[in-house]
Design a protein around this motif. Structure first.
Motif, short mmCIF file in Angstrom:
data_model
loop_
_atom_site.label_atom_id
_atom_site.label_comp_id
_atom_site.label_asym_id
_atom_site.label_seq_id
_atom_site.Cartn_x
_atom_site.Cartn_y
_atom_site.Cartn_z
N UNK A 223 32.80 98.89 25.46
CA UNK A 223 32.93 98.49 26.86
C UNK A 223 33.16 97.00 27.04
N UNK A 224 32.67 96.17 26.08
CA UNK A 224 32.77 94.72 26.24
C UNK A 224 33.33 94.07 24.97
N UNK A 225 34.64 94.11 24.77
CA UNK A 225 35.25 93.39 23.64
C UNK A 225 35.23 91.90 23.93
N UNK A 226 35.03 91.09 22.91
CA UNK A 226 34.83 89.66 23.13
C UNK A 226 35.91 88.78 22.51
N UNK A 227 36.43 89.16 21.34
CA UNK A 227 37.35 88.27 20.62
C UNK A 227 38.12 89.09 19.59
N UNK A 228 39.16 88.50 19.00
CA UNK A 228 39.96 89.24 18.02
C UNK A 228 40.65 88.29 17.07
N UNK A 229 41.05 88.80 15.91
CA UNK A 229 41.83 88.03 14.95
C UNK A 229 42.56 88.99 14.02
N UNK A 230 43.66 88.52 13.45
CA UNK A 230 44.36 89.32 12.45
C UNK A 230 43.78 89.05 11.07
N UNK A 239 41.11 92.71 13.93
CA UNK A 239 39.67 92.91 14.05
C UNK A 239 39.22 92.46 15.44
N UNK A 240 38.31 93.22 16.03
CA UNK A 240 37.84 92.96 17.39
C UNK A 240 36.32 92.97 17.41
#
Length: 274
Positions: A223-230, A239-240
């Protein structure tokens, strides 16, 4: 779109996923629990406890980690046992925010809260405030050619773009790139220049073109994704990080690290020159 569970953690507020190309591992943090993590894909997730909130752990070109703590930027040796303050800016009410390393090895960091700022830190420890009055700088990224800098502004609910000079580190001419009908979180840029943005109060991952047009929306099981990177050996896995804080009825995926394989190819991450 296949969204997988990479780390079945129960993070209160997972942040700053960072791919370490030297060890093929994923660094991430959970500020409320004062912990920094290193995830070895397919194996285990190691946690390191810190004396204060830590919003990001970034690799150093000389070995070890640079960590963004509430009171400043600290350098840790390769064992994690020795800490040295590089920049100490303890300020009441300020919390550690977003952190990224540019292609010249400079560290960029935001502080969260009233009077927050964006600061540029060199490997020698000199610091320059690039932007003031930034209470919720949730994400920082650059275009593949390093001529544009992107800033996710959670308070204004938009993503801004600035002209960027890689040689000098100057960022100028800040302007809106696109508005967000939600709270924009961290973001990542792929090799084609598209921006991948987590929307914290929508449970979504969104992709925008370099012109700021919405290209696609991917619903997430958290419900609450915050950040991401490959990440991954070929940088094709996104990745999340996610959170359980502010989630009334957490599901299995809330607080975990999600991964989407073969989504796009990311831009090579850099290490801090300090």
């Amino acid at each position: 779109m296949q969204v997988e569970l990479a780390v079945p953690a129960a993070a209160r507020s997972g942040r700053a996923p960072t791919w370490d190309i030297g060890t093929d591992t994923l660094l991430w943090t959970d500020p409320p629990t004062r912990s920094a993590h290193r995830f070895v894909p397919g194996r285990t997730d190691h946690a390191m406890e810190l004396p204060q909130q830590v919003s990001a752990a970034k690799t150093r070109s000389h070995g070890g980690l640079a960590m963004h703590l509430d009171e400043g930027i600290a350098l840790f040796d390769s064992t994690g046992s020795q800490r040295t303050w590089l920049i100490y800016w303890a300020r009441e009410g300020a919390e550690a925010g977003a952190t990224m390393i540019d292609a010249k090895g400079r560290l960029w960091a935001t502080t969260l809260g009233e009077g927050g700022w964006l600061v540029r830190v060199t490997g020698e420890g000199s610091a320059h405030i690039a932007l003031k009055d930034l209470p919720a700088g949730n994400g920082i990224a650059w275009s593949p050619d390093n001529t544009r800098m992107y800033l996710s502004d959670g308070a204004a609910r938009r993503v801004d773009v600035l002209d960027f000079d890689l040689t000098t580190g100057d960022c100028t001419n800040r302007r809106p790139l696109f508005e967000v009908d939600g709270e924009p979180g961290g973001l990542a840029v792929d090799a084609s220049g598209h921006l991948w943005l987590t929307v914290r109060d929508r449970g979504e991952l969104r992709c925008y073109t370099p012109a700021g047009d919405l290209d696609r929306t991917i619903p997430l099981p958290a419900q609450r994704p915050t950040d991401c990177c490959f990440g991954g050996p070929d940088l094709t896995r996104l990745y999340i990080t996610t959170a359980t804080d502010e989630v009334s009825e957490p599901a299995e995926a809330d607080g975990s690290i999600l991964v989407i394989p073969n989504l796009a190819t990311g831009v090579r991450p850099y290490s801090f020159a300090g």
